[in-house]
Design an enzyme around this catalytic site. Structure first.
Site, PDB file in Angstrom:
ATOM      1  N   GLU A 111      42.275  45.945   2.154  1.00  0.00           N
ATOM      2  CA  GLU A 111      41.655  44.642   1.897  1.00  0.00           C
ATOM      3  C   GLU A 111      40.488  44.457   2.841  1.00  0.00           C
ATOM      4  O   GLU A 111      40.414  45.108   3.877  1.00  0.00           O
ATOM      5  CB  GLU A 111      42.658  43.507   2.217  1.00  0.00           C
ATOM      6  CG  GLU A 111      43.844  43.490   1.336  1.00  0.00           C
ATOM      7  CD  GLU A 111      44.891  42.502   1.849  1.00  0.00           C
ATOM      8  OE1 GLU A 111      44.550  41.603   2.659  1.00  0.00           O
ATOM      9  OE2 GLU A 111      46.041  42.641   1.435  1.00  0.00           O
ATOM     10  N   LYS A 113      38.599  42.444   5.733  1.00  0.00           N
ATOM     11  CA  LYS A 113      38.997  41.568   6.830  1.00  0.00           C
ATOM     12  C   LYS A 113      37.953  40.460   6.907  1.00  0.00           C
ATOM     13  O   LYS A 113      36.817  40.683   7.301  1.00  0.00           O
ATOM     14  CB  LYS A 113      39.051  42.352   8.147  1.00  0.00           C
ATOM     15  CG  LYS A 113      39.595  41.536   9.288  1.00  0.00           C
ATOM     16  CD  LYS A 113      39.858  42.412  10.494  1.00  0.00           C
ATOM     17  CE  LYS A 113      40.591  41.664  11.590  1.00  0.00           C
ATOM     18  NZ  LYS A 113      39.855  40.518  12.090  1.00  0.00           N
ATOM     19  N   ASP A 115      36.025  37.228   8.135  1.00  0.00           N
ATOM     20  CA  ASP A 115      35.749  36.771   9.488  1.00  0.00           C
ATOM     21  C   ASP A 115      35.554  35.258   9.530  1.00  0.00           C
ATOM     22  O   ASP A 115      34.446  34.745   9.580  1.00  0.00           O
ATOM     23  CB  ASP A 115      34.493  37.487  10.001  1.00  0.00           C
ATOM     24  CG  ASP A 115      34.338  37.351  11.502  1.00  0.00           C
ATOM     25  OD1 ASP A 115      35.307  36.909  12.155  1.00  0.00           O
ATOM     26  OD2 ASP A 115      33.261  37.675  12.016  1.00  0.00           O
ATOM     27  N   TYR A 223      48.226  36.689   2.527  1.00  0.00           N
ATOM     28  CA  TYR A 223      49.529  37.064   3.098  1.00  0.00           C
ATOM     29  C   TYR A 223      50.568  36.004   2.742  1.00  0.00           C
ATOM     30  O   TYR A 223      50.509  34.885   3.229  1.00  0.00           O
ATOM     31  CB  TYR A 223      49.356  37.194   4.613  1.00  0.00           C
ATOM     32  CG  TYR A 223      50.580  37.644   5.388  1.00  0.00           C
ATOM     33  CD1 TYR A 223      51.551  38.475   4.828  1.00  0.00           C
ATOM     34  CD2 TYR A 223      50.749  37.255   6.718  1.00  0.00           C
ATOM     35  CE1 TYR A 223      52.654  38.887   5.567  1.00  0.00           C
ATOM     36  CE2 TYR A 223      51.836  37.666   7.467  1.00  0.00           C
ATOM     37  CZ  TYR A 223      52.792  38.484   6.890  1.00  0.00           C
ATOM     38  OH  TYR A 223      53.867  38.890   7.628  1.00  0.00           O
ATOM     39  N   LYS A 309      37.808  47.922  12.344  1.00  0.00           N
ATOM     40  CA  LYS A 309      36.647  47.050  12.551  1.00  0.00           C
ATOM     41  C   LYS A 309      35.363  47.806  12.250  1.00  0.00           C
ATOM     42  O   LYS A 309      35.169  48.914  12.758  1.00  0.00           O
ATOM     43  CB  LYS A 309      36.615  46.569  13.999  1.00  0.00           C
ATOM     44  CG  LYS A 309      37.855  45.760  14.375  1.00  0.00           C
ATOM     45  CD  LYS A 309      37.668  44.302  14.066  1.00  0.00           C
ATOM     46  CE  LYS A 309      37.424  43.601  15.364  1.00  0.00           C
ATOM     47  NZ  LYS A 309      37.366  42.206  15.351  1.00  0.00           N
ATOM     48  N   CYS A 403      20.995  26.499  41.649  1.00  0.00           N
ATOM     49  CA  CYS A 403      20.047  26.349  40.544  1.00  0.00           C
ATOM     50  C   CYS A 403      18.737  27.066  40.884  1.00  0.00           C
ATOM     51  O   CYS A 403      18.170  26.847  41.959  1.00  0.00           O
ATOM     52  CB  CYS A 403      19.791  24.870  40.282  1.00  0.00           C
ATOM     53  SG  CYS A 403      18.534  24.587  39.028  1.00  0.00           S
ATOM     54  N   CYS A 406      15.969  24.179  41.335  1.00  0.00           N
ATOM     55  CA  CYS A 406      15.958  23.122  42.353  1.00  0.00           C
ATOM     56  C   CYS A 406      16.860  23.433  43.544  1.00  0.00           C
ATOM     57  O   CYS A 406      16.932  22.657  44.490  1.00  0.00           O
ATOM     58  CB  CYS A 406      16.342  21.779  41.738  1.00  0.00           C
ATOM     59  SG  CYS A 406      18.074  21.674  41.281  1.00  0.00           S
ATOM     60  N   CYS A 421      23.727  22.689  36.496  1.00  0.00           N
ATOM     61  CA  CYS A 421      23.064  22.133  37.660  1.00  0.00           C
ATOM     62  C   CYS A 421      23.290  20.627  37.589  1.00  0.00           C
ATOM     63  O   CYS A 421      22.874  19.979  36.637  1.00  0.00           O
ATOM     64  CB  CYS A 421      21.567  22.441  37.621  1.00  0.00           C
ATOM     65  SG  CYS A 421      20.688  21.442  38.833  1.00  0.00           S
ATOM     66  N   CYS A 427      16.130  17.758  39.025  1.00  0.00           N
ATOM     67  CA  CYS A 427      15.900  19.171  38.714  1.00  0.00           C
ATOM     68  C   CYS A 427      14.741  19.284  37.707  1.00  0.00           C
ATOM     69  O   CYS A 427      14.806  18.715  36.620  1.00  0.00           O
ATOM     70  CB  CYS A 427      17.187  19.773  38.155  1.00  0.00           C
ATOM     71  SG  CYS A 427      17.026  21.484  37.681  1.00  0.00           S
TER      72      CYS A 427
HETATM   73  S1  IVH Z   1      46.879  39.976   7.431  1.00  0.00           S
HETATM   74  C1  IVH Z   1      50.567  39.880  10.439  1.00  0.00           C
HETATM   75  N1  IVH Z   1      44.703  40.248   6.018  1.00  0.00           N
HETATM   76  O1  IVH Z   1      42.558  38.931  10.985  1.00  0.00           O
HETATM   77  C2  IVH Z   1      49.100  39.913  10.218  1.00  0.00           C
HETATM   78  N2  IVH Z   1      44.523  39.232   8.155  1.00  0.00           N
HETATM   79  O2  IVH Z   1      43.704  40.116  13.711  1.00  0.00           O
HETATM   80  C3  IVH Z   1      48.699  39.096   9.073  1.00  0.00           C
HETATM   81  N3  IVH Z   1      42.256  38.478   8.685  1.00  0.00           N
HETATM   82  O3  IVH Z   1      44.686  36.493  12.253  1.00  0.00           O
HETATM   83  C4  IVH Z   1      47.251  39.073   8.849  1.00  0.00           C
HETATM   84  N4  IVH Z   1      41.310  39.116   6.801  1.00  0.00           N
HETATM   85  O4  IVH Z   1      42.888  35.737  10.663  1.00  0.00           O
HETATM   86  C5  IVH Z   1      45.233  39.823   7.166  1.00  0.00           C
HETATM   87  N5  IVH Z   1      42.883  40.515   4.594  1.00  0.00           N
HETATM   88  C6  IVH Z   1      43.401  40.088   5.753  1.00  0.00           C
HETATM   89  C7  IVH Z   1      42.619  39.456   6.735  1.00  0.00           C
HETATM   90  C8  IVH Z   1      43.212  39.043   7.939  1.00  0.00           C
HETATM   91  C9  IVH Z   1      41.124  38.538   7.969  1.00  0.00           C
HETATM   92  C10 IVH Z   1      42.346  37.915  10.059  1.00  0.00           C
HETATM   93  C11 IVH Z   1      43.473  36.946  10.246  1.00  0.00           C
HETATM   94  C12 IVH Z   1      44.310  37.483  11.368  1.00  0.00           C
HETATM   95  C13 IVH Z   1      43.400  38.467  12.006  1.00  0.00           C
HETATM   96  C14 IVH Z   1      44.207  39.612  12.541  1.00  0.00           C
END
Ligand code: IVH
Length: 665
Positions: A111, A113, A115, A223, A309, A403, A406, A421, A427
């Protein structure tokens, strides 16, 4: 069940379905106009029959504007994080570890991740009953009212949902919304958000849900957890979640082999740049829930999942020196001066180091080879040091203690990252910053005083604070470098003219933290003069419409300071406006209290700006768009046909300029 109740329930269901098609599937079924019409119909019924109120009605998406404090709630299951990997080797290690531990065939779900900021949602009998932030993992903030405003989060589930369920996901601010928000903040001289993640979490913690509604947040859910899940695989649960109405990413892929996983990573590493929201990696999860259970958890994270990452675009260059900037508020920002280097299409020469903690974490030394990254940030930052090639005798970077401008000993408030400061009154950059703000167009609008001239005036000791500007003499000004007699006269005329600038702008000009134009207007119109404002306590100030606790405290703090009171007294003695004009005070009523009014078209007797002011003076609120909440439309000539049609369809009254003036007479 009564007929009315049935009608209300049917409308809600219909609207929820339209909403789902629009925000989750991105496939609208009806026009916005038709949607608004139905929503207005529902709102009308709910107003008439308050006994059928439901916090999860589609009418509640706009959020209440009552300030809330968040209560802390314990998570049913702790909210853990994921282990991180940064290269394919570490991904392979994870895969092999899982293979060995399971000793059986298994699948990996890949999946994106996302942000943003994570959220836990609880649904009871298909209704959203609780939304909690991650907090410390054990307990988080109850942000349910704010989450209800996020259109892609269902308030009611569809299909064959369980009686009780928890689902977790990520709340995001799309790039476009983030960029627009920052632009707006820049115009308002408010601090910018560094990235969409901060903007999303900041928005989610706003105290006023109707403000959150305006931030246009989005959410992906990834999840599902609990005892009686709808499937025995993670992918199956996600499919079920999609059927219940949740927004589930369509980038989810079930992989049977490690090369498939690697392909997925390689594909999204570049393709993610085309997504509307920020992502910072890939998440790999073992698909089978029984296998997940067998693998279990460590104290911090599951053994059945890991994050990979993405490598942000970065460049290696040399740290030449660190300089320290003092802002208008006295905050010290360390800045790294670098050997120029090419990064994502631009040349980078400087990078923000944010604060002392960051410098210490990096263990920075002058001459270090450092990595700079841009990632989702606007300003590049240093993310690492190549210590293997550090010069043995390199000088360590030590954060300054006084600072640079000043010489005052810097302070750092408990829990705050930044050094300040404290010498607000003396200042130089703080004073010059305050002067620049004071003379700016939206403040006192004084011509001829650009930053350079202010610098000259200050350096030559002609003015040490904003009040001193009114003691400037032509002879002094004319003798300054580059500034002649003519420019000097212009400045003096403009200063003289500024004595009639209305009180609310004088208040804004003082540069009190958090008192922008709008807040200054509110304070001025509620309390009428400077003496009332100076003597008000934070608690009293916080009772004023749209004035929150932080603002109230900041105003109280400002006027507690004797030098600030002295400054105000001097400004008063020079003839600046310290109360709202008599005409305005006389015009004030609460005849429009609670009314939300939209102005449309052109008018004969007053300009639109004047009418807006009249609305506010009479306790009403201006709004730019017609909705079911609009009390009436102040309609002039040439009102747009779309607006007129919308008003007619929603059954909103339109009144003429004359009728309006009669109303507030
Ligand atoms: S699963 C038990 N799936 O990444 C872990 N997390 O460092 C359940 N996140 O706190 C998380 N995309 O905020 C999962 N597809 C994804 C995600 C995801 C982003 C974030 C989430 C979590 C952090 C984990």
């Amino acid at each position: 069940m009564t007929n009315i109740e049935q009608q209300i329930l049917a409308l809600r269901e219909q609207l929820n379905n339209y909403n789902y098609h629009y925000y989750v599937l991105s496939k609208p079924l009806i026009s916005d106009f038709e949607f608004d019409k139905l929503l207005a119909e529902l709102q009308q019924l709910e107003n008439e029959y308050p006994q059928f109120f439901d916090p999860n009605s589609p009418t509640q998406r706009v959020g209440s504007d009552i300030n809330q404090d968040f209560t802390q709630v314990k998570h049913i299951y702790p909210m853990l994080s994921l282990g991180n990997t940064y290269n394919e080797g570490e991904v392979a290690d994870f895969y092999n570890r899982v293979a060995k531990a399971l000793n059986a065939p298994f699948e990996i779900v890949c999946e994106l991740k996302y942000d943003g900021t994570s959220i836990s949602l609880i649904y009871e009998n298909g209704s959203l009953t609780r939304a909690v932030t991650r907090g410390d993992g054990e307990k988080g903030d109850d942000v349910t009212a704010n989450v209800r405003t996020i259109r892609s989060i269902p308030l009611k589930l569809q299909g064959d949902y369980p009686d009780f369920m928890e689902i977790r996901g990520e709340i995001l601010m799309p790039w476009k919304v983030f960029e627009a928000l920052n632009k707006e903040r820049e115009a308002q001289e408010e601090p910018l958000f560094a990235n969409p993640r901060n903007a999303a979490s900041g928005s989610l913690k706003l105290q006023n849900a109707s403000e959150v509604a305006k931030r246009k947040l989005d959410a992906y859910l990834y999840y599902m957890l609990g005892e009686n899940l709808p499937a025995d695989t993670h992918a199956g649960c996600l499919q079920a979640a999609a059927k219940f109405g949740f927004k589930v990413s369509d980038a989810v892929k079930v992989c049977k082999t490690l090369p498939e996983v690697m392909d997925y990573i390689a594909y999204w590493d570049t393709e993610r740049k085309n997504l509307p929201v920020a992502t910072d990696g890939i998440v790999l999860k073992v698909n089978d829930l029984t296998q997940q259970k067998n693998l279990g958890f460590t104290a911090k994270s599951p053994r059945w999942a890991i994050a990979y990452k993405f490598q942000a675009e970065r460049a290696l260059t040399t740290l030449q020196s660190v300089s320290y900037q003092v802002g208008r508020t006295g905050a010290i920002t360390p800045v790294a001066n670098l050997d120029p280097v090419q990064l994502s299409g631009t040349v980078v020469k400087r990078a923000s180091l944010h604060n002392a903690d960051i410098i210490n974490q990096l263990d920075l030394h002058i001459g270090d080879k450092v990595y700079v990254e841009k990632g989702g940030e606007i300003i590049p930052k240093i993310t690492g040091v190549e210590t293997s090639i550090r010069d043995l005798f390199a000088e360590k970077v030590e954060f300054i203690t006084v600072c640079p401008e000043c010489g005052t000993l810097l302070v750092r408030d408990e829990g705050e990252a930044a050094h300040y400061c404290p010498n607000e009154a003396n200042c130089p950059p703080q004073i010059k910053g305050k002067m620049t703000h004071f003379v700016s167009r939206k403040a006192m609008n004084i011509d001829g005083l650009g930053e350079e001239t202010i610098d000259l005036i200050y350096r030559n000791g002609l003015a040490k604070n904003i009040a001193d500007l009114y003691t400037l003499k032509l002879i002094d000004l004319a003798l300054l470098d580059r500034l002649g007699d003519k420019s000097g006269r212009k400045i003096l005329t403009s200063l003289e003219k500024s004595k009639s600038v209305p009180f609310e702008r004088v208040l804004y000009s003082l540069g009190i933290r958090y008192v922008g134009e709008t807040v200054a207007k509110k304070l001025a119109s509620a309390l009428e003069n400077i003496d009332n404002i100076m003597s008000a306590t934070a608690a009293e100030l916080a009772c004023i419409d749209e004035i929150g606790e932080v603002i109230a405290q900041s105003v109280e703090d400002y006027f507690k300071e004797p030098t600030n009171r002295e400054l105000v007294e001097r400004l008063r003695s020079y003839g600046l406006q310290m109360e709202i004009s008599k005409d305005k005070a006389a015009l004030k009523t609460d005849k429009l209290s609670g009314k939300i009014i939209v102005i449309s078209g052109t008018f004969e007797k007053h300009s639109r700006e004047e009418l807006k002011e009249l609305i506010e003076l009479n306790g009403g609120k201006n709004s730019s768009s017609i909705s079911s909440k609009t009390s009436f439309i102040l309609a002039g000539d040439n009102m747009g046909p779309a607006k007129e049609e919308k008003a007619n369809k929603l059954g909103i009254k339109m009144i003429s300029e004359d009728e309006f003036l009669e109303l507030i007479k």
